[in-house]
Scaffold this active site. Structure first.
Site, PDB file in Angstrom:
ATOM      1  N   ILE A  83      -0.290  -2.697   4.589  1.00  0.00           N
ATOM      2  CA  ILE A  83       0.375  -2.846   5.879  1.00  0.00           C
ATOM      3  C   ILE A  83      -0.546  -2.413   7.011  1.00  0.00           C
ATOM      4  CG2 ILE A  83       2.294  -2.024   7.302  1.00  0.00           C
ATOM      5  CD1 ILE A  83       3.881  -1.642   4.705  1.00  0.00           C
TER       6      ILE A  83
ATOM      7  N   TYR B 222       8.561  11.777  -3.061  1.00  0.00           N
ATOM      8  CA  TYR B 222       8.345  10.716  -2.071  1.00  0.00           C
ATOM      9  C   TYR B 222       9.522  10.624  -1.105  1.00  0.00           C
ATOM     10  CZ  TYR B 222       7.404   6.068  -0.137  1.00  0.00           C
ATOM     11  OH  TYR B 222       7.181   5.012   0.722  1.00  0.00           O
TER      12      TYR B 222
ATOM     13  N   LYS C  36       9.790  11.220   3.089  1.00  0.00           N
ATOM     14  CA  LYS C  36      10.253  10.173   4.003  1.00  0.00           C
ATOM     15  C   LYS C  36      11.451  10.640   4.839  1.00  0.00           C
ATOM     16  CE  LYS C  36       6.980   7.543   3.132  1.00  0.00           C
ATOM     17  NZ  LYS C  36       6.009   7.199   4.191  1.00  0.00           N
TER      18      LYS C  36
ATOM     19  N   THR D 181       2.192  -4.020  -1.830  1.00  0.00           N
ATOM     20  CA  THR D 181       0.898  -3.384  -1.571  1.00  0.00           C
ATOM     21  C   THR D 181       0.512  -2.541  -2.783  1.00  0.00           C
ATOM     22  OG1 THR D 181       1.699  -1.282  -0.660  1.00  0.00           O
ATOM     23  CG2 THR D 181       1.594  -3.163   0.847  1.00  0.00           C
TER      24      THR D 181
END
Length: 355
Positions: free
Chosen positions: A79, A233, A237, A270
């Site tokens: 990205i 993770y 976030k 990705t």
């Protein structure tokens, strides 16, 4: 008999889907890990539906802004690379903070004609998971520029095995959140210098829809007692969103011309998925996940689109507002975590640029 075979096939397909879309290549070993995986499966399905449903809204209009300076962490792949491409198309000066500046410049040069581009690319060394590296990078920015118009906190890792950084923090928490929290603090005076009435300087934090299942473990922020990559993770976030919301409150109280937004870019194909089981089915990702170019759109939208001028503190997904964690709607919880972060880094006055 046929009905039984149908159900057997259906259950088999569900099992295969689960096995090939786990957040790790390992098999869950406890109910805590199973529960985490089921939650990720649910959010993955909802996320893919959201990406498909709002595909027409997922757009960004580029326009020339030759006087603006953008700083982005990462940007040499996925990205980030497509974000840099778009910012250069706006004729901006783009400063990339990356681990390997030489290879990053080559990666951008492979998709942008840097000799013909009116935008200017500068690649600087940065390991956002290392607080000393963040300090050194910020110092170089401050020595070179009197203002910074855009700060895009983009670099990140996902589903990585347990590792503590040199500063003693779990790698997801350090790379995805804490390093960016410090970088924003160090560069905020330059951002305030850039902002003006009707045209705010902007900070964009790249988060994820998995903030919805995140939980801040104040008693064990590094997950030393019970570590699972997906949990680490999602915590990082959620951290980005809590910080975004409270920082905007502080900026509004100061009447600063700076806005902070947080973005879910979508479920994007990705190499961030390198640690997950989805690497076994690359065709699935090609068919159903966003391309990096599409994933970059809402990030750039948050950085430059005039329609959200003055709408800081919002969580954006697919070119519009998206659902986020209920804790982020509670000012006291946002403030508690913000103060916790300042205490970890021993920051007495956030945003004064000193550390």
């Amino acid at each position: 008999m046929l009905l039984a075979l149908f159900w057997l096939l259906f259950v088999g397909l569900l099992l295969c889907a689960f096995l090939f879309s786990k957040t790790t290549k390992e098999f869950p070993k406890s109910w805590f890990e199973w529960k985490t995986e089921f939650r990720y499966q649910y959010l993955g399905i909802v996320g893919l539906i959201h990406d498909a449903h709002y595909a027409a809204r997922d757009r960004v209009a580029l326009y020339k802004q030759p006087d603006r300076i953008a700083v982005i962490t990462g940007g040499n792949r996925g990205i980030g690379l497509r974000i840099v491409e778009k910012l250069l198309a706006c004729d901006m000066t783009v400063v990339m903070g990356v681990r390997d500046p030489t290879s990053a410049e080559a990666a951008v040069g492979a998709i942008v004609d840097l000799k013909e581009s009116k935008g200017k690319l500068i690649c600087e060394q940065l390991d956002v998971g290392d607080l000393k590296s963040v300090q050194a990078f910020a110092q170089r920015i401050k020595e070179r520029y009197t203002k910074v118009d855009l700060l895009l906190n983009n670099a990140g890792i996902m589903f990585a095995p347990f590792k503590l950084t040199a500063d003693g923090y779990e790698s997801h928490f350090a790379t995805n959140y804490l390093g960016h929290f410090l970088l924003s603090h160090l560069l905020l005076p330059r951002l305030k210098a850039a902002g003006k009435p009707g045209k705010n300087a902007r900070i964009v934090n790249v988060s994820s829809c998995v903030n919805l299942i995140g939980r801040i473990n104040y008693k064990d922020i590094n997950g030393n007692q019970q570590y699972y990559p997906g949990t680490a993770y999602s915590q990082s976030k959620l951290a980005q969103i809590l910080y975004t919301r409270h920082l905007q409150t502080l900026l509004d109280a100061e009447k600063s011309h700076v806005q902070v937004n947080v973005v879910h870019p979508g479920i994007v194909d990705t190499d961030l998925f390198e640690h997950s089981a989805t690497t076994s089915v690359p065709m699935f990702k090609k068919l159903f996940f966003k391309t990096p170019e599409r994933g970059s759109r809402t990030v750039v939208f948050a950085a430059i689109d005039p329609s959200i001028e003055g709408q800081g503190g919002t969580y954006l997904s697919n070119g519009g507002k998206g659902p986020f964690h209920p804790d982020a709607r509670k000012p006291e919880k946002c403030e508690k975590f913000f103060k916790f972060s300042c205490e970890l880094l021993k920051i007495k006055q956030y945003g004064n640029g000193e550390y």
